[in-house]
Motif scaffolding. Structure first.
Motif, PDB file in Angstrom:
ATOM      1  N   GLY A 168      45.944  20.030  26.396  1.00 53.85           N
ATOM      2  CA  GLY A 168      46.812  19.423  27.400  1.00 53.85           C
ATOM      3  C   GLY A 168      47.658  20.457  28.121  1.00 53.85           C
ATOM      4  O   GLY A 168      47.627  20.563  29.354  1.00 53.85           O
ATOM      5  N   ILE A 169      48.414  21.230  27.365  1.00 55.17           N
ATOM      6  CA  ILE A 169      49.276  22.247  27.982  1.00 55.17           C
ATOM      7  C   ILE A 169      48.450  23.400  28.529  1.00 55.17           C
ATOM      8  O   ILE A 169      48.845  24.046  29.504  1.00 55.17           O
ATOM      9  N   LEU A 170      47.292  23.655  27.932  1.00 53.86           N
ATOM     10  CA  LEU A 170      46.446  24.747  28.403  1.00 53.86           C
ATOM     11  C   LEU A 170      45.885  24.445  29.785  1.00 53.86           C
ATOM     12  O   LEU A 170      45.877  25.314  30.673  1.00 53.86           O
ATOM     13  N   SER A 171      45.434  23.208  29.991  1.00 56.55           N
ATOM     14  CA  SER A 171      44.836  22.839  31.280  1.00 56.55           C
ATOM     15  C   SER A 171      45.882  22.725  32.390  1.00 56.55           C
ATOM     16  O   SER A 171      45.558  22.819  33.572  1.00 56.55           O
ATOM     17  N   ASN A 172      47.155  22.511  32.009  1.00 60.67           N
ATOM     18  CA  ASN A 172      48.222  22.364  33.005  1.00 60.67           C
ATOM     19  C   ASN A 172      49.031  23.634  33.211  1.00 60.67           C
ATOM     20  O   ASN A 172      49.947  23.651  34.032  1.00 60.67           O
ATOM     21  N   GLY A 173      48.715  24.676  32.470  1.00 58.62           N
ATOM     22  CA  GLY A 173      49.475  25.917  32.571  1.00 58.62           C
ATOM     23  C   GLY A 173      48.737  26.987  33.359  1.00 58.62           C
ATOM     24  O   GLY A 173      47.627  26.777  33.865  1.00 58.62           O
ATOM     25  N   ILE A 174      49.360  28.140  33.454  1.00 62.34           N
ATOM     26  CA  ILE A 174      48.768  29.277  34.159  1.00 62.34           C
ATOM     27  C   ILE A 174      47.807  29.999  33.210  1.00 62.34           C
ATOM     28  O   ILE A 174      48.171  30.328  32.080  1.00 62.34           O
ATOM     29  N   ILE A 175      46.588  30.237  33.676  1.00 61.81           N
ATOM     30  CA  ILE A 175      45.562  30.908  32.882  1.00 61.81           C
ATOM     31  C   ILE A 175      45.103  32.153  33.622  1.00 61.81           C
ATOM     32  O   ILE A 175      44.714  32.078  34.792  1.00 61.81           O
ATOM     33  N   THR A 176      45.171  33.292  32.971  1.00 52.16           N
ATOM     34  CA  THR A 176      44.627  34.532  33.527  1.00 52.16           C
ATOM     35  C   THR A 176      43.317  34.833  32.816  1.00 52.16           C
ATOM     36  O   THR A 176      43.305  35.049  31.603  1.00 52.16           O
ATOM     37  N   ASN A 177      42.215  34.817  33.565  1.00 51.09           N
ATOM     38  CA  ASN A 177      40.900  35.080  32.990  1.00 51.09           C
ATOM     39  C   ASN A 177      40.481  36.503  33.352  1.00 51.09           C
ATOM     40  O   ASN A 177      40.231  36.814  34.513  1.00 51.09           O
ATOM     41  N   PHE A 178      40.404  37.357  32.318  1.00 50.75           N
ATOM     42  CA  PHE A 178      40.070  38.760  32.553  1.00 50.75           C
ATOM     43  C   PHE A 178      38.560  39.006  32.627  1.00 50.75           C
ATOM     44  O   PHE A 178      38.140  40.116  32.958  1.00 50.75           O
ATOM     45  N   SER A 179      37.763  37.991  32.311  1.00 56.12           N
ATOM     46  CA  SER A 179      36.314  38.199  32.184  1.00 56.12           C
ATOM     47  C   SER A 179      35.525  37.802  33.419  1.00 56.12           C
ATOM     48  O   SER A 179      34.342  38.120  33.512  1.00 56.12           O
ATOM     49  N   VAL A 180      36.140  37.088  34.346  1.00 55.20           N
ATOM     50  CA  VAL A 180      35.394  36.576  35.494  1.00 55.20           C
ATOM     51  C   VAL A 180      34.836  37.715  36.347  1.00 55.20           C
ATOM     52  O   VAL A 180      33.648  37.741  36.697  1.00 55.20           O
ATOM     53  N   ALA A 181      35.667  38.693  36.687  1.00 57.63           N
ATOM     54  CA  ALA A 181      35.234  39.790  37.548  1.00 57.63           C
ATOM     55  C   ALA A 181      34.424  40.838  36.799  1.00 57.63           C
ATOM     56  O   ALA A 181      33.699  41.622  37.405  1.00 57.63           O
ATOM     57  N   GLY A 182      34.560  40.884  35.479  1.00 57.38           N
ATOM     58  CA  GLY A 182      33.789  41.842  34.680  1.00 57.38           C
ATOM     59  C   GLY A 182      34.441  43.196  34.542  1.00 57.38           C
ATOM     60  O   GLY A 182      33.975  44.039  33.767  1.00 57.38           O
ATOM     61  N   MET A 183      35.517  43.462  35.307  1.00 60.95           N
ATOM     62  CA  MET A 183      36.214  44.747  35.211  1.00 60.95           C
ATOM     63  C   MET A 183      37.700  44.527  35.467  1.00 60.95           C
ATOM     64  O   MET A 183      38.101  43.528  36.067  1.00 60.95           O
ATOM     65  N   ARG A 184      38.508  45.484  35.004  1.00 62.64           N
ATOM     66  CA  ARG A 184      39.960  45.391  35.154  1.00 62.64           C
ATOM     67  C   ARG A 184      40.526  46.726  35.610  1.00 62.64           C
ATOM     68  O   ARG A 184      39.976  47.796  35.302  1.00 62.64           O
ATOM     69  N   ARG A 185      41.641  46.650  36.330  1.00 61.98           N
ATOM     70  CA  ARG A 185      42.333  47.861  36.750  1.00 61.98           C
ATOM     71  C   ARG A 185      43.406  48.211  35.743  1.00 61.98           C
ATOM     72  O   ARG A 185      44.202  47.355  35.332  1.00 61.98           O
ATOM     73  N   LEU A 186      43.453  49.459  35.351  1.00 59.48           N
ATOM     74  CA  LEU A 186      44.518  49.934  34.474  1.00 59.48           C
ATOM     75  C   LEU A 186      45.717  50.314  35.322  1.00 59.48           C
ATOM     76  O   LEU A 186      45.554  50.921  36.391  1.00 59.48           O
ATOM     77  N   ASP A 187      46.887  49.970  34.878  1.00 58.73           N
ATOM     78  CA  ASP A 187      48.120  50.342  35.563  1.00 58.73           C
ATOM     79  C   ASP A 187      48.945  51.211  34.622  1.00 58.73           C
ATOM     80  O   ASP A 187      49.792  50.722  33.864  1.00 58.73           O
ATOM     81  N   LEU A 188      48.676  52.518  34.676  1.00 59.19           N
ATOM     82  CA  LEU A 188      49.372  53.483  33.830  1.00 59.19           C
ATOM     83  C   LEU A 188      50.421  54.206  34.662  1.00 59.19           C
ATOM     84  O   LEU A 188      50.350  54.216  35.898  1.00 59.19           O
ATOM     85  N   SER A 189      51.364  54.800  33.998  1.00 57.50           N
ATOM     86  CA  SER A 189      52.405  55.520  34.745  1.00 57.50           C
ATOM     87  C   SER A 189      52.946  56.682  33.926  1.00 57.50           C
ATOM     88  O   SER A 189      52.925  56.645  32.685  1.00 57.50           O
ATOM     89  N   PHE A 190      53.406  57.701  34.660  1.00 57.87           N
ATOM     90  CA  PHE A 190      54.080  58.850  34.054  1.00 57.87           C
ATOM     91  C   PHE A 190      55.342  59.141  34.851  1.00 57.87           C
ATOM     92  O   PHE A 190      55.351  59.037  36.080  1.00 57.87           O
ATOM     93  N   SER A 191      56.387  59.525  34.149  1.00 53.95           N
ATOM     94  CA  SER A 191      57.639  59.941  34.783  1.00 53.95           C
ATOM     95  C   SER A 191      57.776  61.449  34.607  1.00 53.95           C
ATOM     96  O   SER A 191      57.871  61.936  33.473  1.00 53.95           O
TER      97      SER A 191
END
Length: 277
Positions: A168-191
């Motif tokens: 119930g709460i899963l279908s009504n909430g925000i879902i981020t699916n990392f597998s649809v596109a098949g790839m992900r961008r890394l967001d790394l940082s250095f100071s």
């Protein structure tokens, strides 16, 4: 008088016992056949469930849909078996259905959450925001979907914990699916310190990134100045990797860039807290 009362009590008890055994003998065939039907039915339901799953796997059904349909089938067969069982015991099914219908409203009111979860499961199956095997983030949880049941979705986290989220709460909430596109961008940082040559630092980072075998060539990785603060130059590193390589690539790049900075004498600026804060 006392002896007569004792005799009457004895005959009365004896009659009750005889009547009990008479009813038992008359009713025992129904009782035995009802429990035979129950035992055979339970075994048959398990057999049908296994057979239906094998057929759906053989015909390459969607694993998400296969398990959900199998769950609905097994519960429908259990209800049918229960009605058959009580009917064999001699209980009028029409009366039972009427009682069940009267109680259904009260039960439904008390099980609103469960009904909502069932409806949520149907929505997930129909619209497919994710499938079994996808890596998702939902309700503050990140993990791989291992099973979509009638009322809950089972997720396995990175540290192998099993997490159950109500549909119930899963279908009504925000879902981020990392597998649809098949790839992900890394967001790394250095100071880095302000003594650092920005172009040199960017070139060194790109060299490290491009040498990594798991970093994708397309889209091209980029290194940009994200922010200039009072005490540091903040560089953002944005390479791409396949979903299954995401964690390993992130760890490798951080380590290799740090080693490269140490080798070239580039200083990583530590975090400085404002003394007035």
């Amino acid at each position: 008088m006392l002896n007569m009362n004792v005799k009457q009590s004895f005959f009365s008890a004896d009659n009750y016992i005889k009547e009990f055994f008479k009813v038992l003998m008359e009713y025992s065939p129904k009782l035995v056949s009802a429990f035979i039907i129950l035992a055979v039915g339970l075994y048959g339901i398990r057999f049908i469930n296994r057979l239906s799953l094998k057929i759906m796997v053989k015909r390459e059904f969607d694993p998400t849909l296969s398990k959900f349909l199998a769950d609905i089938l097994i519960w429908a067969l259990r209800v049918l078996l229960f009605v058959t069982f009580i009917s064999k015991l001699g209980i009028e099914t029409s009366s039972f259905v009427a009682i069940l219908g009267a109680a259904g409203l009260a039960i439904g009111m008390s099980l609103q959450g469960s009904l909502s979860n069932f409806a949520g499961g149907m929505l997930i199956i129909v619209f497919k925001p994710f499938r079994v095997g996808d890596t998702i983030e939902a309700q503050g949880v990140v993990g791989t979907v291992s099973e979509i049941q009638i009322f809950v979705t089972r997720i396995i986290s990175a540290n192998n914990q099993t997490i159950l989220i109500p549909n119930g709460i899963l279908s009504n909430g925000i879902i981020t699916n990392f597998s649809v596109a098949g790839m992900r961008r890394l967001d790394l940082s250095f100071s880095l310190s302000y003594e650092t040559n920005i172009k040199e630092a960017k070139d060194l980072i790109l060299e490290v990134v491009c040498k990594h075998p798991k970093v994708l060539k397309q889209p091209e990785p980029v290194v940009v100045v994200r922010e200039l603060t009072d005490n540091a130059i903040h560089l953002a590193i944005r390479p791409w990797a396949k979903n299954e390589d995401f964690g390993m690539v992130s760890s490798d790049l951080l380590e290799q860039c740090k080693n490269m900075f140490d080798e070239k004498g580039i200083t990583i600026q530590p975090f400085v807290r404002d003394k007035n804060s």
